[in-house]
Structure formats: C-alpha cells, structure tokens
Design a protein around this motif. Sequence first.
Motif, PDB file in Angstrom:
ATOM      1  N   MET A   1     -17.022  -2.531 -32.979  1.00  0.00           N
ATOM      2  CA  MET A   1     -17.357  -3.926 -33.125  1.00  0.00           C
ATOM      3  C   MET A   1     -16.554  -4.728 -32.104  1.00  0.00           C
ATOM      4  O   MET A   1     -15.344  -4.571 -32.001  1.00  0.00           O
ATOM      5  CB  MET A   1     -17.011  -4.375 -34.561  1.00  0.00           C
ATOM      6  N   SER A   2     -17.236  -5.575 -31.369  1.00  0.00           N
ATOM      7  CA  SER A   2     -16.567  -6.384 -30.352  1.00  0.00           C
ATOM      8  C   SER A   2     -15.728  -7.475 -31.014  1.00  0.00           C
ATOM      9  O   SER A   2     -15.915  -7.791 -32.204  1.00  0.00           O
ATOM     10  CB  SER A   2     -17.593  -7.020 -29.414  1.00  0.00           C
ATOM     11  N   VAL A   3     -14.848  -8.077 -30.246  1.00  0.00           N
ATOM     12  CA  VAL A   3     -14.012  -9.160 -30.750  1.00  0.00           C
ATOM     13  C   VAL A   3     -14.886 -10.335 -31.193  1.00  0.00           C
ATOM     14  O   VAL A   3     -14.641 -10.947 -32.239  1.00  0.00           O
ATOM     15  CB  VAL A   3     -12.999  -9.611 -29.665  1.00  0.00           C
ATOM     16  N   GLN A   4     -15.919 -10.626 -30.427  1.00  0.00           N
ATOM     17  CA  GLN A   4     -16.817 -11.727 -30.780  1.00  0.00           C
ATOM     18  C   GLN A   4     -17.568 -11.426 -32.078  1.00  0.00           C
ATOM     19  O   GLN A   4     -17.694 -12.289 -32.936  1.00  0.00           O
ATOM     20  CB  GLN A   4     -17.809 -11.995 -29.655  1.00  0.00           C
ATOM     21  N   GLU A   5     -18.055 -10.202 -32.238  1.00  0.00           N
ATOM     22  CA  GLU A   5     -18.755  -9.819 -33.469  1.00  0.00           C
ATOM     23  C   GLU A   5     -17.808  -9.893 -34.671  1.00  0.00           C
ATOM     24  O   GLU A   5     -18.195 -10.323 -35.754  1.00  0.00           O
ATOM     25  CB  GLU A   5     -19.322  -8.413 -33.350  1.00  0.00           C
ATOM     26  N   HIS A   6     -16.581  -9.453 -34.450  1.00  0.00           N
ATOM     27  CA  HIS A   6     -15.554  -9.496 -35.491  1.00  0.00           C
ATOM     28  C   HIS A   6     -15.325 -10.938 -35.934  1.00  0.00           C
ATOM     29  O   HIS A   6     -15.285 -11.234 -37.135  1.00  0.00           O
ATOM     30  CB  HIS A   6     -14.271  -8.868 -34.940  1.00  0.00           C
ATOM     31  N   HIS A   7     -15.183 -11.826 -34.977  1.00  0.00           N
ATOM     32  CA  HIS A   7     -14.960 -13.243 -35.282  1.00  0.00           C
ATOM     33  C   HIS A   7     -16.172 -13.850 -35.996  1.00  0.00           C
ATOM     34  O   HIS A   7     -16.010 -14.599 -36.976  1.00  0.00           O
ATOM     35  CB  HIS A   7     -14.651 -14.022 -33.998  1.00  0.00           C
ATOM     36  N   GLN A   8     -17.362 -13.537 -35.553  1.00  0.00           N
ATOM     37  CA  GLN A   8     -18.581 -14.056 -36.182  1.00  0.00           C
ATOM     38  C   GLN A   8     -18.707 -13.577 -37.630  1.00  0.00           C
ATOM     39  O   GLN A   8     -19.111 -14.339 -38.514  1.00  0.00           O
ATOM     40  CB  GLN A   8     -19.821 -13.656 -35.385  1.00  0.00           C
ATOM     41  N   LEU A   9     -18.376 -12.316 -37.839  1.00  0.00           N
ATOM     42  CA  LEU A   9     -18.427 -11.764 -39.198  1.00  0.00           C
ATOM     43  C   LEU A   9     -17.442 -12.488 -40.112  1.00  0.00           C
ATOM     44  O   LEU A   9     -17.788 -12.866 -41.237  1.00  0.00           O
ATOM     45  CB  LEU A   9     -18.114 -10.263 -39.152  1.00  0.00           C
ATOM     46  N   ARG A  10     -16.230 -12.708 -39.614  1.00  0.00           N
ATOM     47  CA  ARG A  10     -15.232 -13.451 -40.381  1.00  0.00           C
ATOM     48  C   ARG A  10     -15.743 -14.846 -40.717  1.00  0.00           C
ATOM     49  O   ARG A  10     -15.639 -15.290 -41.854  1.00  0.00           O
ATOM     50  CB  ARG A  10     -13.928 -13.604 -39.580  1.00  0.00           C
ATOM     51  N   GLU A  11     -16.264 -15.517 -39.707  1.00  0.00           N
ATOM     52  CA  GLU A  11     -16.764 -16.877 -39.902  1.00  0.00           C
ATOM     53  C   GLU A  11     -17.888 -16.922 -40.928  1.00  0.00           C
ATOM     54  O   GLU A  11     -17.914 -17.786 -41.809  1.00  0.00           O
ATOM     55  CB  GLU A  11     -17.261 -17.436 -38.561  1.00  0.00           C
ATOM     56  N   GLN A  12     -18.813 -15.991 -40.801  1.00  0.00           N
ATOM     57  CA  GLN A  12     -19.972 -15.950 -41.703  1.00  0.00           C
ATOM     58  C   GLN A  12     -19.545 -15.753 -43.156  1.00  0.00           C
ATOM     59  O   GLN A  12     -19.931 -16.520 -44.042  1.00  0.00           O
ATOM     60  CB  GLN A  12     -20.917 -14.828 -41.279  1.00  0.00           C
ATOM     61  N   TYR A  13     -18.733 -14.734 -43.416  1.00  0.00           N
ATOM     62  CA  TYR A  13     -18.347 -14.425 -44.787  1.00  0.00           C
ATOM     63  C   TYR A  13     -17.351 -15.437 -45.346  1.00  0.00           C
ATOM     64  O   TYR A  13     -17.405 -15.780 -46.520  1.00  0.00           O
ATOM     65  CB  TYR A  13     -17.810 -12.993 -44.895  1.00  0.00           C
ATOM     66  N   LEU A  63     -14.372  -5.666 -46.313  1.00  0.00           N
ATOM     67  CA  LEU A  63     -14.727  -4.259 -46.120  1.00  0.00           C
ATOM     68  C   LEU A  63     -15.492  -4.039 -44.820  1.00  0.00           C
ATOM     69  O   LEU A  63     -15.243  -3.071 -44.099  1.00  0.00           O
ATOM     70  CB  LEU A  63     -15.528  -3.746 -47.316  1.00  0.00           C
ATOM     71  N   LEU A  64     -16.408  -4.926 -44.522  1.00  0.00           N
ATOM     72  CA  LEU A  64     -17.167  -4.797 -43.270  1.00  0.00           C
ATOM     73  C   LEU A  64     -16.250  -4.895 -42.059  1.00  0.00           C
ATOM     74  O   LEU A  64     -16.442  -4.169 -41.068  1.00  0.00           O
ATOM     75  CB  LEU A  64     -18.248  -5.880 -43.187  1.00  0.00           C
ATOM     76  N   LEU A  65     -15.249  -5.757 -42.106  1.00  0.00           N
ATOM     77  CA  LEU A  65     -14.299  -5.905 -41.006  1.00  0.00           C
ATOM     78  C   LEU A  65     -13.482  -4.637 -40.789  1.00  0.00           C
ATOM     79  O   LEU A  65     -12.975  -4.404 -39.707  1.00  0.00           O
ATOM     80  CB  LEU A  65     -13.370  -7.090 -41.264  1.00  0.00           C
ATOM     81  N   ARG A  66     -13.375  -3.821 -41.808  1.00  0.00           N
ATOM     82  CA  ARG A  66     -12.640  -2.560 -41.712  1.00  0.00           C
ATOM     83  C   ARG A  66     -13.558  -1.363 -41.521  1.00  0.00           C
ATOM     84  O   ARG A  66     -13.152  -0.229 -41.672  1.00  0.00           O
ATOM     85  CB  ARG A  66     -11.753  -2.394 -42.932  1.00  0.00           C
ATOM     86  N   GLY A  67     -14.816  -1.637 -41.244  1.00  0.00           N
ATOM     87  CA  GLY A  67     -15.764  -0.560 -40.957  1.00  0.00           C
ATOM     88  C   GLY A  67     -16.379   0.099 -42.169  1.00  0.00           C
ATOM     89  O   GLY A  67     -17.078   1.102 -42.051  1.00  0.00           O
ATOM     90  N   GLU A 131      -8.756 -16.164 -48.163  1.00  0.00           N
ATOM     91  CA  GLU A 131      -7.893 -16.424 -46.997  1.00  0.00           C
ATOM     92  C   GLU A 131      -7.673 -15.163 -46.158  1.00  0.00           C
ATOM     93  O   GLU A 131      -7.404 -15.260 -44.963  1.00  0.00           O
ATOM     94  CB  GLU A 131      -6.550 -16.997 -47.444  1.00  0.00           C
ATOM     95  N   LYS A 132      -7.821 -14.002 -46.769  1.00  0.00           N
ATOM     96  CA  LYS A 132      -7.624 -12.740 -46.033  1.00  0.00           C
ATOM     97  C   LYS A 132      -8.680 -12.538 -44.944  1.00  0.00           C
ATOM     98  O   LYS A 132      -8.482 -11.737 -44.040  1.00  0.00           O
ATOM     99  CB  LYS A 132      -7.672 -11.542 -46.998  1.00  0.00           C
ATOM    100  N   ILE A 133      -9.811 -13.240 -45.054  1.00  0.00           N
ATOM    101  CA  ILE A 133     -10.839 -13.087 -44.034  1.00  0.00           C
ATOM    102  C   ILE A 133     -11.025 -14.363 -43.222  1.00  0.00           C
ATOM    103  O   ILE A 133     -11.972 -14.475 -42.436  1.00  0.00           O
ATOM    104  CB  ILE A 133     -12.199 -12.656 -44.640  1.00  0.00           C
ATOM    105  N   LYS A 134     -10.128 -15.318 -43.382  1.00  0.00           N
ATOM    106  CA  LYS A 134     -10.241 -16.585 -42.662  1.00  0.00           C
ATOM    107  C   LYS A 134     -10.237 -16.318 -41.153  1.00  0.00           C
ATOM    108  O   LYS A 134      -9.388 -15.578 -40.651  1.00  0.00           O
ATOM    109  CB  LYS A 134      -9.087 -17.515 -43.031  1.00  0.00           C
ATOM    110  N   PRO A 135     -11.198 -16.925 -40.446  1.00  0.00           N
ATOM    111  CA  PRO A 135     -11.242 -16.737 -38.991  1.00  0.00           C
ATOM    112  C   PRO A 135      -9.968 -17.268 -38.321  1.00  0.00           C
ATOM    113  O   PRO A 135      -9.436 -18.309 -38.719  1.00  0.00           O
ATOM    114  CB  PRO A 135     -12.451 -17.549 -38.550  1.00  0.00           C
ATOM    115  N   VAL A 136      -9.510 -16.541 -37.331  1.00  0.00           N
ATOM    116  CA  VAL A 136      -8.343 -16.959 -36.557  1.00  0.00           C
ATOM    117  C   VAL A 136      -8.830 -17.880 -35.450  1.00  0.00           C
ATOM    118  O   VAL A 136      -9.760 -17.546 -34.716  1.00  0.00           O
ATOM    119  CB  VAL A 136      -7.615 -15.736 -35.957  1.00  0.00           C
ATOM    120  N   VAL A 137      -8.214 -19.048 -35.390  1.00  0.00           N
ATOM    121  CA  VAL A 137      -8.660 -20.028 -34.391  1.00  0.00           C
ATOM    122  C   VAL A 137      -7.922 -19.848 -33.103  1.00  0.00           C
ATOM    123  O   VAL A 137      -6.845 -19.489 -32.972  1.00  0.00           O
ATOM    124  CB  VAL A 137      -8.460 -21.468 -34.926  1.00  0.00           C
TER     125      VAL A 137
END
Length: 137
Positions: A1-13, A63-67, A131-137
């Motif tokens: 998963m790319s950094v951008q996909e990772h960030h988008q997933l965080r933002e979405q959830y 869980l998705l962020l951890r594969g 907060e554990k999945i809060k997107p990093v700005v």
Amino acid sequence: MSVQEHHQLREQYYSEAIRYMDNAKEYLKNAKKEDNYYRDPKYVKTACGTAYNGVLMALDGFLLLRGMAKPTKKERKSIEYYQMQIAKWDKKMLDYLNGAYQILHLYGYYDGIQDAIVVKRGFDTAYKIIEKIKPVV
C-alpha cells in the motif's frame, strides 16, 4: 500500500467513525440528562449502538492499515473476531475494545444503562480507539 493510499484509508475510516460519534452525541441530547442520569433509555440505546458502530468502523480501518482483511458483508462481525485480530497488534487497543464492547454494546445498547458517567466513559473509550487511526497531518 502506498503512502497516499495509507493516508486516504485513514482519512476515510477516521471521518466515518467520527461521523458516527457525532450522530451518537446528538441522540444523547434527546435522552434528557438529570443529575447524571439519562431519563429516556431509548435514546441511550440508540446513541450507544451508534457509537459502537463507530468503534467497529475504526477497528476495520485499523486492521486494513495493518494488512488484515475485515470481515466480508456475508460474515457477521463478532467481538471474538476483533479481539483475536487486535490482540495480534496492540494490547492497549484490545483493552479499549473490551471496554467499549462492555459499556457501549452490552450496557448501553442492550441494557439501556442510564448512568451518564458510565455512558461518558464508553464514549471516551470509543474516541481513544478512533484516535488510533487519525490521519497524520
């Protein structure tokens, strides 16, 4: 998963989980609190059920962020599934999950507990998970 996909997933959830929590807080307003007790258990049940769904949304993202794969739509989301998966990654998160499950799902949603301090504790625990999945700005 790319950094951008990772960030988008965080933002979405994260944003969806927060939306659930915002809705849950609105339901609680209708429960009419007096002397640290809610007077209408119907709204407490609705609020706690909605908040717990926000927790599940955040856990799916975690869980998705951890594969890990989240349960499919055909599979029922069981507490045992989440406990087993979360235990592999984060013991503190498991404590939060167990607390949110007991307070929001069992005491709040099923029992309609009217003690506002207990309900607040459940909401606080839900926010710790989210907060554990809060997107990093």
